[in-house]
Enzyme design. Structure first.
Site, mmCIF file in Angstrom:
data_model
loop_
_atom_site.group_PDB
_atom_site.id
_atom_site.type_symbol
_atom_site.label_atom_id
_atom_site.label_comp_id
_atom_site.label_asym_id
_atom_site.label_seq_id
_atom_site.Cartn_x
_atom_site.Cartn_y
_atom_site.Cartn_z
ATOM 1 C CB CYS A 51 -0.890 -0.039 1.248
ATOM 2 S SG CYS A 51 -1.677 1.539 1.597
ATOM 3 N NE ARG A 115 -12.506 2.008 0.658
ATOM 4 C CZ ARG A 115 -11.268 2.492 0.567
ATOM 5 N NH1 ARG A 115 -10.222 1.695 0.640
ATOM 6 N NH2 ARG A 115 -11.060 3.785 0.395
ATOM 7 C CB THR A 117 -7.654 2.024 5.211
ATOM 8 O OG1 THR A 117 -7.805 2.946 6.293
ATOM 9 C CG2 THR A 117 -8.842 2.166 4.270
ATOM 10 C CB VAL A 118 -2.862 -0.606 5.982
ATOM 11 C CG1 VAL A 118 -3.154 -1.869 6.734
ATOM 12 C CG2 VAL A 118 -2.906 -0.837 4.475
ATOM 13 C CD GLU A 133 -4.776 10.611 6.156
ATOM 14 O OE1 GLU A 133 -5.856 10.145 5.784
ATOM 15 O OE2 GLU A 133 -3.791 10.765 5.392
ATOM 16 C CB SER A 134 -0.692 7.429 5.363
ATOM 17 O OG SER A 134 -1.219 8.230 4.327
ATOM 18 C CE1 TYR A 180 -5.482 2.743 -4.679
ATOM 19 C CE2 TYR A 180 -3.876 4.530 -4.579
ATOM 20 C CZ TYR A 180 -4.238 3.217 -4.298
ATOM 21 O OH TYR A 180 -3.361 2.388 -3.651
#
Ligand SMILES: N[C@@H](CCC(=O)N[C@@H](CS)C(=O)NCC(=O)O)C(=O)O
Length: 313
Positions: A51, A115, A117-118, A133-134, A180
């Site tokens: 990811c 969803r 998520t990672v 949140e990255s 995306y």
């Protein structure tokens, strides 16, 4: 419009992809006063090597030398309908023994229904998610966690802070999220608009990198370089094919391609890239985009060829 159930909530009327917002946005505090105080060994990262969002945090942890301060575990890159899973053989959760990442979300918010998520930053103290949140986690790793780092490099010095935020923002929609938007578009017009925005920004970045080694002066990567790298490194192997970002290959860019190799060869970057997991994830996890699940072979790209950019500043 024919929209898979998993994407229904993120597909607009016109067929464009609108990403869900991250649910957990707490922060680790630098002192003992907050709910989530900074302590070595207290926090854990749940990530997937495939990811690009999780990859930001994997690179920051490696670059800063935070391996002993923050533990990490990896989910299987191939996801079935039930979401990210710990399937064994290197994909284990030694912290909670979860079988699926969904359990971390449910434990933190029993009503969570978006969803899963990672990446996820997990707090062993309370047994909850701090943040998923990255962008926030990346920022925390190189600011709040820096006192625990073996290599406490500055990734957003005060003199560049505003410019870094601005460029992060300018790159996010057309590039990081843009691939995306192209790949998950459900109409021709939405797809073409995403591709136009993506390549317009890549052209601008290519020009910016003509006379500068990294995105900002100083001769070393900053936060924005990490955020751009995780998209660019996947480009020719996946986005160009799977998400139909087909106008040009990354390797055809005069400056972006050597810049990508330069970053790949920088300590903390290349060693965190797993093309096998990246390719397995995308080609085998989006049946609506690639129904056969056949994994495109790795393009012939030499990431270790000399970048020749050392003389730029
Ligand atoms: N805004 C989030 C996005 C993270 C995200 O979307 N991660 C993807 C993997 S690349 C994911 O976990 N997707 C799960 C799914 O689609 O069900 C962030 O930057 O942390």
């Amino acid at each position: 419009m024919n929209v898979p159930f998993s994407m229904a909530r993120e597909t607009s009327e016109d067929g464009s992809f609108t990403r869900q917002t991250s649910r957990f946005r707490d922060v680790v505090s630098p002192d003992a006063s907050g709910r989530f105080p900074l302590e070595p060994g207290r926090y854990h990262l749940y990530v997937c090597r495939a990811c690009p969002w999780a990859h930001r945090t994997i690179i920051a942890r490696a670059l800063l030398g935070l391996e002993s301060a923050i533990t990490i575990s990896y989910v299987d890159p191939v996801r079935d309908g039930r979401g990210w899973a710990f399937t064994g053989d290197g994909y284990e959760d030694p912290v909670n023994g979860f079988e699926r990442l969904e359990e971390a979300y449910r434990r933190s918010d029993p009503d969570f229904s978006d969803r899963v998520t990672v990446p996820v930053l997990w707090d062993r103290g309370e047994g909850v998610i701090v943040n998923n949140e990255s962008a926030d986690i990346l920022r925390m790793l190189h600011s709040t966690f820096r006192p625990l780092a073996e290599r406490p490099v500055e990734l957003a010095p005060a003199s560049l802070a505003v410019a870094i935020d601005e460029l992060n923002e300018a790159i996010y929609e057309p590039v990081n999220n843009g691939v995306y938007r192209a790949g998950f578009a459900r109409s021709q017009a939405a797809y073409e608009a995403a591709v136009d925005d993506l390549f317009a920004m890549l052209d601008r970045l290519d020009a910016r990198l003509a006379e500068q080694r990294f995105l900002f002066p100083g001769g070393r990567p900053m936060e924005t370089d990490i955020r751009l790298f995780t998209t660019l490194v996947r480009f020719d192997a996946v986005y160009q094919i799977h998400f139909k970002c087909s106008r040009r290959k990354l390797a055809e860019y005069a400056h972006l391609w050597p810049y990508l190799r330069d970053l790949y060869q920088w300590p903390g970057f290349g060693e965190t890239v797993s093309f096998d997991e990246i390719r397995a994830h995308y080609y085998r996890t989006h049946p609506e985009v690639n129904p056969t699940g056949i994994v495109a072979v790795m393009p012939d790209l030499d990431f270790l060829a000399p970048a020749g950019r050392e003389s730029l500043t």
